[in-house]
Each structure stands twice: as C-alpha cells, then as structure tokens.
Design a protein around this motif. Structure first.
Motif, mmCIF file in Angstrom:
data_model
loop_
_atom_site.group_PDB
_atom_site.id
_atom_site.type_symbol
_atom_site.label_atom_id
_atom_site.label_comp_id
_atom_site.label_asym_id
_atom_site.label_seq_id
_atom_site.Cartn_x
_atom_site.Cartn_y
_atom_site.Cartn_z
ATOM 1 N N LEU A 324 0.837 -1.203 0.000
ATOM 2 C CA LEU A 324 0.000 0.000 0.000
ATOM 3 C C LEU A 324 0.872 1.253 0.000
ATOM 4 N N ALA A 325 1.965 1.210 0.798
ATOM 5 C CA ALA A 325 2.877 2.358 0.856
ATOM 6 C C ALA A 325 3.629 2.536 -0.452
ATOM 7 N N GLY A 326 3.910 1.423 -1.127
ATOM 8 C CA GLY A 326 4.600 1.507 -2.408
ATOM 9 C C GLY A 326 6.047 1.055 -2.371
ATOM 10 N N ALA A 327 6.610 0.909 -1.176
ATOM 11 C CA ALA A 327 8.000 0.438 -1.050
ATOM 12 C C ALA A 327 8.220 -0.006 0.389
ATOM 13 N N THR A 329 9.722 0.851 2.974
ATOM 14 C CA THR A 329 10.434 1.918 3.673
ATOM 15 C C THR A 329 10.091 1.990 5.156
ATOM 16 N N GLU A 330 9.159 1.152 5.631
ATOM 17 C CA GLU A 330 8.866 1.149 7.066
ATOM 18 C C GLU A 330 10.126 0.673 7.809
ATOM 19 N N GLY A 331 10.533 1.427 8.810
ATOM 20 C CA GLY A 331 11.733 1.047 9.563
ATOM 21 C C GLY A 331 13.034 1.342 8.844
ATOM 22 N N GLN A 332 12.952 2.124 7.759
ATOM 23 C CA GLN A 332 14.137 2.392 6.947
ATOM 24 C C GLN A 332 14.413 3.893 6.898
ATOM 25 N N VAL A 334 15.728 7.346 5.053
ATOM 26 C CA VAL A 334 15.773 7.841 3.673
ATOM 27 C C VAL A 334 17.220 7.917 3.170
ATOM 28 N N ARG B 111 -1.717 8.289 3.906
ATOM 29 C CA ARG B 111 -1.809 8.592 2.474
ATOM 30 C C ARG B 111 -2.906 9.627 2.220
ATOM 31 N N ALA B 127 6.408 6.607 -0.748
ATOM 32 C CA ALA B 127 6.384 5.661 0.370
ATOM 33 C C ALA B 127 6.949 6.265 1.659
ATOM 34 N N ASP B 128 8.009 7.069 1.547
ATOM 35 C CA ASP B 128 8.627 7.569 2.787
ATOM 36 C C ASP B 128 7.707 8.536 3.522
ATOM 37 N N VAL B 130 4.618 8.031 4.162
ATOM 38 C CA VAL B 130 3.564 7.331 4.892
ATOM 39 C C VAL B 130 4.104 6.194 5.760
ATOM 40 N N THR B 131 5.439 6.070 5.832
ATOM 41 C CA THR B 131 6.038 5.033 6.673
ATOM 42 C C THR B 131 6.979 5.679 7.681
ATOM 43 N N SER B 142 12.499 12.073 0.997
ATOM 44 C CA SER B 142 12.925 11.828 -0.381
ATOM 45 C C SER B 142 12.674 13.082 -1.215
#
Lengths: 566, 202
Positions: A324-327, A329-332, A334, B111, B127-128, B130-131, B142
């Motif tokens: 849903l987020a697209g990548a 990236t949770e817990g990551q 930038v 989102r 993505a960044d 929303v996470t 980003s």
C-alpha cells in the motif's frame, strides 16, 4: 544512476575493500598469533618475535607467565573464568551506576535486565532488552559494555586460534596461552583498528562527547532532547568486534550512530573485515593458503547468494502494508535507501553482529525470513570474530566425514584423523544451537507469559519469537524488535540461550582442539580428500545448507514462509 | 587440585578484567573524546544548529513541524511519520510487520492526510511520506516527497514556487560519492533557510 545499479556498485566497492585488506590483515593476525613451530615443553620460548613492552606490563599485571603454555582444560578454564568474572562485574556495574560518576541521572538497572545484558555483552551477542538512551549512563557504556565489546571479540579470536593450533600441532597436549592470545588480539589487532575507525566515524559525524544531552527548542516551538555520549569510540569496536549493541535504542539507524550513507557502508566493512580475514590467518597458520581460500570461498558464496535474495525481496515490497505504501520503507532511513539497508541487514545477520541500520521486524516477509535464515546458518558466512572461523572449521570436519562415508575411507582433515571422539564433539557442536532455538521457541509460544510479549499476531508473531531465540542462541543480538523482551520470562530464557549458545560450543571446540593437537600427522595419500578444491567448497556449502534446512524448515514454514506465501 | 587451578584462573581473570577496564573502558574512550574534540568539535558534539545563540536542533536529527494542536504547519516542509514522535530520548521504529493490520490502517490514513494537505491524488504520495523510519528521528525526506510539498509551502508563504524550489535544490543531497545510499532532502536546514529568508509566518 538507477537505485539498483548504485546498490550493486556499493557491494562492488565493499568487496574490493575486503579483498584488498584481508591479505595484510590476515597475514598480520597469523604472524602475531603464531607461536614457535614445535613447542617442546611447557617452558620453551614460544613467541619468536617477542612481546611488546606494554604487553609485558599487562602480563605482569595479570600475573601470567607469557611463555608458559596451557593444556586444553586449562585453556578452557581460562576462557570460562574470564567470562564468569566479566558477567559478575558487568552486572554489578549496572546495579550501582547511580552512585558512580557519569551516570547521567540513570537509575540502577533492574536485576533481570542487568543479568540479561551482562550475559548478552560477555557472549558477544549484544541482545538489548533495554533502550540505551534511557537506561545506561556513560560510565556503564564505556567501562562495561564497550570493554566487553573488545574482550568478547578477543575471546572469539583466542578460541579460533586454539582450534587452528590443534590442526597445526602434533603430539602435544599444549594449545597456547589464553591470556597471551587475548592480550595480543587486543593490543595488536582490535585496539589499533578501533582507534582508526573511531576517528573516521567522528569525521563522518558520529558523536563523541561526555555530555548528558542538550535541550533544543525546535522551529515549531517544541522542546527536543538531543542525547550525548562517547559513541564513536564504542561504535568502532561494536562493528569491528561483531558485537552490535547500539549506544542508542535505534542502533546504527540512529543519526548519531549512523549519520550518513557512507558511514553506514563503512560500518558494514568494519563488521565484515576481521571475519573475512581470519580464513587467511588460518591458511597461513596451517601452512597452506589454499585451505584458507577454500573456507573463505564457501563463506563468500553463501553471503553473495543471501544478499542477492534479500535485496530482491526487499525491492519487491511484499506484505499488505508495504504494498500500500509503495515500497519497503517502514523502519528504513531515507539517507540509506533500500539497497544499503538490505546490505547492512544481510551483513549483520551473517556475522554475529546484530547491529541494524533498518528495522528487521518491518522487512518484507521474504526479506525477514532471509535475515532469520542467515543466523540459522550458524553464523559462519563469515560469522562472528573468531566464532565464524571455528564454526566453519567444525562444519568442514563434518563435511570431510560425510565425504569419507560416501567413498568409504577414513576421514582426514589437514592430516588429522577424524575418529569417533572427534566426530562426537563436532556433532554435538552442530546440535547445540538448534536445540536451544527450537526448545526456547516452543516453550515461549506454549505459555501465556511468552505470548504476552508479542506485538504482531499470527505467523508474524511466531517469527518474532523464533527470531529472538535464533538471535540469542547464535549470539547475534538483532531483533524482530516488536517483541517486548524486557520481561522476567524473556530476560531469563534468552539469557540462558545466549550463555549456552556461546559457551557449550566453546567447550566442544577447545576439547576438539585438544584431541587434534595430541594426534600425530597422517601423511597425505592418494586416498586423501583434497580440501582446497572446488569440489570440497561445494560439498561444505551443501553441508551448511542441508543441516540448516533439515533442522529449521518446519519452524520457518509456520512463521515467515507462511506469511510470505499468504 | 582442580579447584585450586580454577582458583588461579579466576584470580588472573579478575586482574585481566581490571586492566581491560582501565585501558579499554577509560583511557581509550577518553582519549578518543579528546581527539574528537580537537579534530571535529562541532560534529563530535552532535552537529547542533543554533539560531541567534539558542540551539534549535541538530542537522542530523529530524523534528516535527506541527503546531500546538498537532496539525502540520503549512509553511514548513513536513518530515516523515515517526514511531517515537521525534523524541530524542526514545529512538526507534514501529516494528510493525509488513502485513500488520495496524500498519495497513496507518499507511492508509497517512496517504489520505498527505494527499489532502498537499492537494494531490493519493497514488502520488511517495512511500517515505507514509512510513515511519527505523530511528524515529529521520532528518530527511525523499526528493519526491519534497517536490510534493513545494506548491503548498509556496502558497502558505505567499512566495513564488521557484524561490521555494531553489531552496529545496540547495538542501538536496545526491547519493554519497554518487553511489552510496539514496538521494535525500535535509528538512531542518531547508526549513531554517525558509524561516530566515521569508520569516516564521507565511
């Protein structure tokens, strides 16, 4: 440049650096840890190149005769005595930190957590049930945790070298002197390297101060606490000694521990450099560099395969939330991005480090399974400082035995006959961690107190518990950190897993070394299996994978595999 | 006899640990602190950023740009969601699994919120945005998330998009050495530059 291309270029540069450094470092370690070729008695002059003055001072302070060697039971007792004293001291230090200077206002660590942490750092695990910035004062970090980062790595090197001496020597009951080995591992390898690394880290932005923190007033008008601490000096040995215990809770993802991408890549280099150099040391010490090359070949092959799979899985962003987020990236962070996060996660679980620059619990299902499987390999590709080499050598013994069965010959490795006693020790070694992991997980998931700590439910919840016991028993220390492990049950169970997971294998390895050193050398004949050729490299790699696959497949199927296929 | 020998090893162990504690636990970190304070004092102290003499943060540590009511301040670039709410005393990630229902719900809500705040469609949200990061203190976003916010910030401040975009470009870093890590925008420094150039309010 595309993210994928940049990602592989990072790996290429890392590999080039490791290849460049492993020769001089491996040769240097062989030189400083090699005793005179044939020690005749306990009193012969062992160290042809002599001791440094500072080492003489240390030996005098410790009260050890540096030119006296130990039989294997004494060598082992030294290891265990040093570790026992270290656990007690570290426990005590945490319990009284509030009365000592540089406590930063921290209270005494609670008994259960203090025991767990003491065992954790002495066993080179660095599992952390606590949160660094709210639990440990600077004095405990410096004189407790960081000291164990040095000494537990040095103990690993000493045990590995004792095993190598077992292969090198014949007809002797002496294995070397533990106190001299540990001293040299620190004065000539770990401390000089850590000093250089710490300077690089400081230049890259890692903090190094004794402040207890600063309160900032943010642009939006809120108050933000900015922690301080002697981080760079600890970060250096944390990676170099494959320890992995973060100064702060977020470990190397914290901007004060991992301020930039190049620093994070440098940290990956630090945590791999000694484990990948030790096979060279091994080759030099047994007098046949090809033997070391074969060992490092297996390690590198497994590591490359694991990295490729993990990078692929992470780039695919599996899992409902990540899609849903697209990548993924949770817990990551930038600044690190996907490829460097996957590289760090792979390197830290293939060694016994357990530092993280991204949170494994939030990896894609397949990515999470792979970092878990890395530890299940027994951390031999390349494994922890010292423990990776001795683990792989024990598996080489098993591989030689398997090959011997297939062609019906007496198995020999490096001129040593592998009889019933040797194989018993090697087999027990292979069994220790699976028994700890699977028993611990089974107990945890069948009790209310064990299940009460789970953050995620279903198969991912099982993965959290399985990850915790795998990490503890293999002395890794990374976590699926959703598990609330600072409870009496997990502090005790994981503490036991760490202690048995470290010391039972060490007992078996030192005993094996003693048996091997006592043997004579069998001459190489036409029937001897060459252990430096691709055939053996393939066989050893297969043994590692088959042993792990058969042992852990059912547990993996119920946890991460079920989640990945759901 | 055996007990006696073990006793001797224990004594050696105590002495060895004492030496290690003094050399590795005190001399080494204190010496490194001294060296750090000489060669790179600002970095060793946490790359602190001050405005008019008072510390507003660290260029390495992210902070939230929300009002007292918790709503995003329109005139500042927004940082990522944080599991620790940008509390410097409690770093860490959410540790929610990739299939966690809680995480699915949170990502969905974020989102919608980010899309509404910036007046874009939900599938344009990167993505960044929303996470949550692993540290809870991610100082960066980003370039895609920054690009999404340029129009909103420019409108809130009543300045031209080109001026805002020029500042974004100034505070965007590529990969280290061209290939390490990922491109990122340094949010605190960017917002400080906005603040200095255009004032606190829009």
């Amino acid at each position: 440049m595309s993210a994928t291309a940049a990602g592989w270029l990072q790996v290429a540069v890392l590999v080039i650096a490791l290849v460049a450094v492993h020769k001089p470092l491996g040769d240097w370690m062989a030189r400083v840890l090699t005793t005179d070729a044939a020690p005749e008695g306990p009193k012969s002059r062992l160290w042809p190149q002599g001791h440094w003055r500072v080492e003489r001072l240390v030996h005098r302070a410790v009260g050890v005769d540096a030119d006296a060697e130990q039989r294997w039971p004494v060598y082992l007792r030294s290891v265990l005595a040093f570790s026992l004293v270290s656990v007690l001291f570290l426990y005590l230090l945490q319990r009284v930190q509030q009365w000592l200077p540089l406590d930063n206002g921290m209270a005494a660590v609670k008994p259960g957590s203090a025991w767990n942490t003491a065992i954790s750092f002495v066993t080179n695990t660095n599992w952390q049930g606590y949160s660094g910035e709210s639990t440990m004062g600077h004095l405990v970090q410096m004189t407790g945790l960081a000291v164990q980062n040095f000494t537990s790595a040095a103990v690993g090197i000493a045990v590995a070298v004792a095993l190598v001496r077992g292969f090198v020597r014949s007809g002797t009951d002496r294995l070397g002197n533990f106190w001299v080995d540990v001293t040299r591992a620190i004065t000539r390898v770990l401390l000089p390297l850590a000093t250089v690394a710490a300077v690089v880290l400081v230049l890259g932005g890692v903090v190094q101060n004794l402040s207890s923190g600063t309160d900032a007033t943010t642009l939006a008008g809120a108050t933000q606490f900015l922690p301080g601490g002697p981080v760079a000096s600890q970060e250096a040995i944390k990676e170099l000694g494959t320890n992995g215990g973060g100064f702060y809770n977020a470990n190397s993802a914290h901007p004060f521990e991992g301020p930039s991408a190049w620093i994070s890549l440098f940290q990956v280099f630090l945590l791999l450099v000694i484990p990948f150099s030790l096979p060279r040391t091994f080759g030099r010490m047994v007098g046949d560099r090809r033997q070391g090359l074969a060992i490092v070949g297996v390690m590198a092959g497994l590591a490359t395969a694991s990295l490729a799979l993990t990078s692929w899985a992470q780039a695919r962003a599996g899992g409902a939330a990540l899609q849903l987020a697209g990548a993924a990236t949770e817990g990551q962070e930038v600044r690190f991005g996907g490829p460097l996060s996957a590289l760090f996660g792979t390197a830290t679980t293939l060694t016994s480090t357990g530092a993280v620059n991204s949170m494994h619990d939030s990896y894609t299902p397949t990515g999470g399974m792979l970092v878990l499987a890395n530890m299940m390999l027994g951390e031999v590709a390349p494994g922890g400082v010292g423990s990776g080499l001795y683990g792989m050598l024990v598996l080489a013994v098993v591989a030689v035995f398997v090959a011997g069965l297939m062609v019906g010959r007496t198995p020999e490795y490096l001129g040593k006959k592998l009889g019933r006693r040797e194989m018993t020790l090697a087999s027990l070694y292979v069994l220790v961690t699976p028994v700890l992991v699977l028993t611990g997980t089974a107990v945890a998931v069948t009790t209310d107190t064990g299940l009460g700590s789970l953050l995620n439910n279903g198969s991912h919840g099982l993965s959290e518990v399985l990850y915790a016991f795998t990490s503890a028993s293999n002395n890794n220390g990374s976590a699926f950190a959703g598990l609330s492990a600072n409870t009496p049950f997990y502090n005790t169970a994981l503490g036991l897993a760490m202690a048995f997971g470290r010391f039972l294998p060490i007992v078996l390895v030192v005993a094996l070394a003693g048996r091997l050193a006592a043997q004579g050398k069998a001459p190489v004949t036409a029937g001897t299996l060459p252990t430096h050729q691709p055939l053996f490299v393939g066989l050893l790699g297969a043994v590692v994978l088959v042993v792990v696959g058969l042992t852990y497949f059912p547990a993996l199927a119920l946890g991460p595999l079920a989640e990945a296929l759901a | 006899m055996s007990a006696l020998r073990s006793g001797r090893q224990l004594v050696a162990a105590v002495r060895a640990l004492l030496v290690a504690t003094v050399v590795l636990g005190l001399a080494y970190p204190l010496l490194m602190t001294g060296v750090a304070q000489v060669i790179a004092p600002a970095r060793a102290d946490g790359s602190l950023v001050s405005v008019e003499g008072s510390v507003v943060g660290s260029s390495l540590i992210g902070q939230s740009f929300t009002g007292a009511d918790g709503d995003p301040l329109q005139e500042y670039f927004q940082t990522r969601p944080s599991a620790s709410d940008y509390d410097g005393a409690a770093s860490g990630g959410s540790n929610l699994g990739p299939n966690s229902e809680e995480l699915v719900a949170a990502v969905g809500e974020r989102r919608a919120a980010v899309a509404a705040l910036n007046g874009v469609a939900v599938d344009e949200v990167p993505a960044d945005a929303v996470t949550a990061s692993g540290s809870g203190l991610d100082p960066d976003i980003s370039p895609e998330y920054a690009a999404l916010q340029v129009v909103r910030v420019a409108e809130a401040r009543g300045v031209s998009m080109d001026d805002v975009q020029a500042l974004v470009d100034e505070y965007t870093d590529g990969r280290d050495l061209g290939f390490i890590g990922a491109p990122h925008v340094r949010v605190l420094e960017l917002n400080l530059a906005l603040h200095e150039r255009f004032g606190a309010e829009g």
